[in-house]
Scaffold this active site. Structure first.
Site, PDB file in Angstrom:
ATOM      1  CD1 TRP A  47      -1.816  -2.102   2.392  1.00 50.61           C
ATOM      2  CD2 TRP A  47      -2.442  -1.966   0.250  1.00 50.61           C
ATOM      3  NE1 TRP A  47      -2.563  -3.206   2.103  1.00 50.61           N
ATOM      4  CE2 TRP A  47      -2.960  -3.162   0.790  1.00 50.61           C
ATOM      5  CE3 TRP A  47      -2.706  -1.682  -1.086  1.00 50.61           C
ATOM      6  CZ2 TRP A  47      -3.728  -4.055   0.054  1.00 50.61           C
ATOM      7  CZ3 TRP A  47      -3.457  -2.573  -1.834  1.00 50.61           C
ATOM      8  CH2 TRP A  47      -3.966  -3.738  -1.263  1.00 50.61           C
ATOM      9  CG  ASP A  48       3.974   2.598   2.938  1.00 50.10           C
ATOM     10  OD1 ASP A  48       3.348   3.660   3.092  1.00 50.10           O
ATOM     11  OD2 ASP A  48       4.472   1.967   3.873  1.00 50.10           O
TER      12      ASP A  48
END
Length: 403
Positions: free
Chosen positions: A164-165
């Site tokens: 997700w980063d």
């Protein structure tokens, strides 16, 4: 064309860890001038692992390539005022701020906007309310740790890749470019907010996880099997482990041809009453199909498999360690034009990639991350018109750090 697609664009970055620094580096590797502002001793991630033997962060160096570094005492009024001045400095292609730090104080959008009406600020948040969140807290909410790991595993299995980063970082770069395009057309700035939580939730919906649950289906763990098609790992005759995939019909037919199981597959279809040209049916019959392929793989060495698979364009890969990737895989070397060896300050030679995007087969070469404060003097003189003597006095007063 020299690959500097974003030449002339100036972005001020105040960030830490993965998403925002990755967004800034993406823009920098496309030719934008990205100026990272940190405190005198570096940001929150300046010592983040992995580190070299002397404690220098390989992580920080990896995510800040091609940027400029300015170090200010952000705890002092003078340091904060200099930071604000850099953010709102004039220029048609300036007035752009990327941060994942709390948007208050010297990062408060409304206060900054009083000095530059067309300011663009993108703030990466944890959760959608502005609270703290990272991949390791978002994933448990999504249910993914209960889908990861061997089938017989009890409990949760975390994933090591901060997916997700990484997606958020790329979306941050996209968001800034979209806002900058709107400013060019309408002359207006805006405060764009991007939450890691929302990125993760959106992707869960895009990939069908939410619709699957809404349809009353509960996804199970499937270990190393490819969900919804055929793909799994096998052991070779010389003890290597490989992954083979038959996701598309062409991939599946190539795999059957390479392993010589075309006729056996036809017989299996008749016995089971299924059509294995359909990827979902291949998933249902994965155990029977694996039983056909496993002996063939086990009877051959990795070299023999490579020759057979590559001649038939099979989709496959060898499992290897990161060390093997670095030392044995030509794709992860200077044989790949994306890479070159850089002399990274404080670390030494590091194999470093340029941006993966290729424009007419050209791109900017990889550049090292800066020394902390390496560009303080140059940036303050170029953008704020300070003299070298004035910067020197600020340095002596502990307001700035010059490498």
């Amino acid at each position: 064309m020299d690959g500097a697609i974003l030449k002339g664009l100036r972005v001020i970055e105040a960030s830490a860890f993965v998403a925002a620094p990755l967004g800034g580096m993406t823009l920098a590797q496309l030719g934008a001038e990205v100026i990272r502002i940190d405190g005198l001793q570096g940001g929150l991630d300046y010592r983040r692992w992995p580190v070299s033997d002397d404690g220098t962060s390989l992580f920080w160096a990896g995510l800040n390539k091609s940027k400029r570094s300015v170090c200010l005492d952000l705890g002092s009024p003078q340091g904060r005022e200099l930071a604000r001045a850099l953010i709102v400095a004039p220029g048609e292609d300036a007035g752009i701020l990327l941060t994942n730090l709390p948007p208050r104080g010297w990062l408060d959008y409304e206060a900054l906007r009083t000095e530059r009406q067309d300011l663009i600020q993108l703030t990466v948040q944890g959760d959608r309310s502005g609270g703290s969140a990272v991949d390791y807290t978002v994933n448990p909410r999504l249910g993914l740790p209960y889908l990861t790991g061997p089938q017989a595993t009890e409990g949760a299995v975390n994933h090591v890749l901060p997916a997700w980063d990484l997606i958020t970082g790329q979306m941050a770069a996209l968001g800034l470019l979209a806002a900058e395009r709107q400013r060019r057309r309408q002359g207006t700035g805006q405060h764009v907010k991007l939450a890691l939580e929302d990125v993760a939730l959106a992707v869960m919906a895009h990939l069908g996880f939410l619709a699957e649950a809404q349809n009353g289906q509960q996804r199970q763990r499937y270990g190393n099997d490819l969900f919804g098609a055929f793909g799994r790992d096998f052991l070779t005759g010389d003890g290597e482990r490989i992954m083979v995939v038959g996701l598309t019909l062409k991939q599946w037919r190539n795999l059957c041809e390479a392993t010589g199981i075309v006729e056996q597959v036809r017989l299996l279809e008749t016995r089971l009453g299924v059509d294995l040209s359909l990827e979902g049916e291949r998933f249902r019959a994965r155990e029977e199909l694996a039983a056909l392929i496993a002996p063939w793989v086990a009877a051959r060495t990795l070299a023999q498999l490579r020759e057979a698979f590559d001649s038939c364009s099979v989709c496959w890969s060898r499992y290897q360690s990161v060390s093997q990737l670095l030392h044995e895989d030509p794709a992860c070397s200077e044989a790949n034009p994306m890479f070159r060896q850089l002399d990274q300050p404080g670390i030494g030679p590091v194999l470093s990639p340029a941006i993966p995007l290729r424009f007419d087969e050209q791109r900017l070469p990889a550049q090292p991350a800066p020394r902390l404060g390496a560009d303080t003097e140059a940036v303050l003189t170029e953008l704020l018109g300070l003299s070298c003597a004035e910067v020197g006095r600020l340095h002596d007063q502990g307001v700035v750090r010059c490498a």
